[in-house]
Design a protein around this motif. Structure first.
Motif, PDB file in Angstrom:
ATOM      1  N   UNK A 192      16.012  -3.727 -16.281  1.00 37.56           N
ATOM      2  CA  UNK A 192      15.971  -2.445 -15.572  1.00 37.56           C
ATOM      3  C   UNK A 192      14.547  -2.003 -14.958  1.00 37.56           C
ATOM      4  N   UNK A 193      13.915  -3.127 -16.571  1.00 38.77           N
ATOM      5  CA  UNK A 193      12.565  -3.286 -16.151  1.00 38.77           C
ATOM      6  C   UNK A 193      12.446  -3.541 -15.020  1.00 38.77           C
ATOM      7  N   UNK A 194      13.182  -4.943 -14.577  1.00 38.17           N
ATOM      8  CA  UNK A 194      12.604  -5.571 -13.472  1.00 38.17           C
ATOM      9  C   UNK A 194      13.472  -4.777 -12.674  1.00 38.17           C
ATOM     10  N   UNK A 195      14.231  -3.601 -12.468  1.00 34.70           N
ATOM     11  CA  UNK A 195      14.020  -2.414 -11.632  1.00 34.70           C
ATOM     12  C   UNK A 195      12.972  -1.322 -11.306  1.00 34.70           C
ATOM     13  N   UNK A 196      12.671  -0.863 -12.377  1.00 38.98           N
ATOM     14  CA  UNK A 196      11.240  -0.536 -12.623  1.00 38.98           C
ATOM     15  C   UNK A 196      10.516  -0.914 -11.837  1.00 38.98           C
ATOM     16  N   UNK A 197       9.757  -2.412 -12.441  1.00 39.32           N
ATOM     17  CA  UNK A 197       8.581  -3.192 -10.788  1.00 39.32           C
ATOM     18  C   UNK A 197       9.387  -2.884  -9.692  1.00 39.32           C
ATOM     19  N   UNK A 198      10.883  -2.569  -9.043  1.00 45.73           N
ATOM     20  CA  UNK A 198      10.531  -2.879  -7.560  1.00 45.73           C
ATOM     21  C   UNK A 198      10.836  -1.120  -7.047  1.00 45.73           C
ATOM     22  N   UNK A 199      10.621  -0.086  -8.033  1.00 49.52           N
ATOM     23  CA  UNK A 199      10.565   1.529  -8.119  1.00 49.52           C
ATOM     24  C   UNK A 199       9.113   1.024  -7.363  1.00 49.52           C
ATOM     25  N   UNK A 200       8.277   1.104  -8.114  1.00 48.00           N
ATOM     26  CA  UNK A 200       6.612   1.139  -8.338  1.00 48.00           C
ATOM     27  C   UNK A 200       6.272   0.142  -6.986  1.00 48.00           C
ATOM     28  N   UNK A 201       6.832  -1.416  -5.863  1.00 54.97           N
ATOM     29  CA  UNK A 201       6.968  -1.898  -5.497  1.00 54.97           C
ATOM     30  C   UNK A 201       6.534  -0.778  -3.897  1.00 54.97           C
ATOM     31  N   UNK A 202       8.020  -0.063  -4.292  1.00 55.28           N
ATOM     32  CA  UNK A 202       8.365   1.180  -3.316  1.00 55.28           C
ATOM     33  C   UNK A 202       7.588   1.834  -3.177  1.00 55.28           C
ATOM     34  N   UNK A 203       6.917   2.558  -4.208  1.00 53.68           N
ATOM     35  CA  UNK A 203       5.647   3.776  -4.824  1.00 53.68           C
ATOM     36  C   UNK A 203       4.471   3.681  -3.769  1.00 53.68           C
ATOM     37  N   UNK A 204       4.630   2.255  -4.187  1.00 52.95           N
ATOM     38  CA  UNK A 204       2.993   2.070  -3.311  1.00 52.95           C
ATOM     39  C   UNK A 204       2.796   1.929  -1.366  1.00 52.95           C
ATOM     40  N   UNK A 205       3.967   1.480  -0.796  1.00 49.10           N
ATOM     41  CA  UNK A 205       4.315   1.264   0.675  1.00 49.10           C
ATOM     42  C   UNK A 205       4.211   2.665   0.271  1.00 49.10           C
ATOM     43  N   UNK A 206       4.993   3.462   0.069  1.00 48.56           N
ATOM     44  CA  UNK A 206       5.996   5.098   0.408  1.00 48.56           C
ATOM     45  C   UNK A 206       3.797   5.828   0.262  1.00 48.56           C
ATOM     46  N   UNK A 207       3.298   5.519  -0.724  1.00 47.69           N
ATOM     47  CA  UNK A 207       1.648   6.097  -0.302  1.00 47.69           C
ATOM     48  C   UNK A 207       0.717   5.668   0.535  1.00 47.69           C
ATOM     49  N   UNK A 208       1.024   4.368   1.006  1.00 47.92           N
ATOM     50  CA  UNK A 208       0.769   3.424   1.953  1.00 47.92           C
ATOM     51  C   UNK A 208       1.144   4.151   3.109  1.00 47.92           C
ATOM     52  N   UNK A 209       2.539   4.212   3.880  1.00 47.52           N
ATOM     53  CA  UNK A 209       3.073   4.641   4.815  1.00 47.52           C
ATOM     54  C   UNK A 209       2.194   6.242   4.850  1.00 47.52           C
ATOM     55  N   UNK A 210       2.694   6.847   4.331  1.00 48.65           N
ATOM     56  CA  UNK A 210       2.333   8.602   4.030  1.00 48.65           C
ATOM     57  C   UNK A 210       0.852   8.763   3.799  1.00 48.65           C
ATOM     58  N   UNK A 211       0.006   7.775   4.048  1.00 40.96           N
ATOM     59  CA  UNK A 211      -1.537   8.199   3.484  1.00 40.96           C
ATOM     60  C   UNK A 211      -2.507   8.162   2.051  1.00 40.96           C
ATOM     61  N   UNK A 212      -1.232   8.743   1.129  1.00 38.05           N
ATOM     62  CA  UNK A 212      -2.596   9.155  -0.097  1.00 38.05           C
ATOM     63  C   UNK A 212      -2.955   8.092  -1.049  1.00 38.05           C
TER      64      UNK A 212
END
Lengths: 171, 171
Positions: A16-36
């Protein structure tokens, strides 16, 4: 054949901690795409008196490492709470997983009957190992993992059940 | 001595579903004190494309009963999704817990190596019993339990970790 405390702690928490690392990777990408600034996500909360994403992630890992260490009769290693970026939080998860994997199945032999004492503010909670795993460690790790996910979903990060259960993989 | 699949499924799920019933009791009281229709909480979501509280509660229980039934080699009992009040949702949880408690430890002997087939849309997921419990059933039940809690906290219901872990009791 029965199942082991190791399978139900180290294996479950590592996954499950590996999955959290993956959520965070998607979060970083989302912030970059949405420019914040991704720091906005790290500071986000679901209620004013709930902890922000950074703390949810730190605590999820701390509960996992603390629980496994205690079940093995060790003092849990302490990590400084000084992460200020998604990259640093992901590195902390990796260190936590390294610790979990360093605890061999043999160290948890018989842990189901071990006496566990857990400092909780001014009190000390006392459990037998199995009860500690069932009613404290597993629920608590998943509480913080799910709340991290819920904070991200509430803030528009595209995550789904597959991300939650399996880091985005099919199964 | 090792631990059992029964201890890590029936016991864990029964305990956490009991806690959800307690969240709902506090939610009803909160709505009454704050003078709004408790149905507003039942329809609340954390994101437009996430499920509302009623569905989170129904699904938490369905995953628990489905998982235990499958691990026991039974077809899970089906419940209609027709609850429209907090009282009805609490009654559904009680029915679910009754089912879980009706499955004896002997029915889950050897379940760790049982082949589990899980319909998932057009696909069928296949697991061994232990893997199913570790990576699917436990995370999934706690996902919905925590999200139910998070929806209520986000909507101002006074809940804390003690409610989450132990239905408001000390330990």
């Amino acid at each position: 054949m029965k199942i082991s405390m190791h399978a139900m702690s180290v294996d479950v928490f590592t996954h499950t901690l590996g999955n959290v690392s993956w959520f965070l990777e998607k979060a970083a990408r989302s912030a970059e795409q949405r420019k914040f600034d991704p720091g906005i996500l790290l500071a986000a909360r679901l209620a004013p008196d709930m902890l922000p994403l950074t703390r949810q992630v730190q605590i999820a890992g701390d509960i996992a490492k603390g629980a496994v260490a205690r079940l093995a009769g060790q003092e849990p290693p302490r990590f400084e709470d000084n992460e200020t970026s998604i990259e640093q939080l992901r590195a902390r998860i990796a260190r936590t997983v390294d610790f979990l994997k360093s605890v061999p199945a043999s160290a948890l032999e018989g842990a189901e009957t071990r006496d566990i004492k857990l400092p909780a503010g001014e009190r000390t909670l006392e459990f037998k190992g199995l009860d500690f795993l069932q009613r404290w460690a597993i629920p608590n790790v998943f509480f913080h993992v799910t709340t991290a996910y819920d904070i991200l979903r509430h803030n528009g990060v595209e995550l789904g059940k597959r991300d939650f259960l399996n880091g985005g993989r099919e199964q």
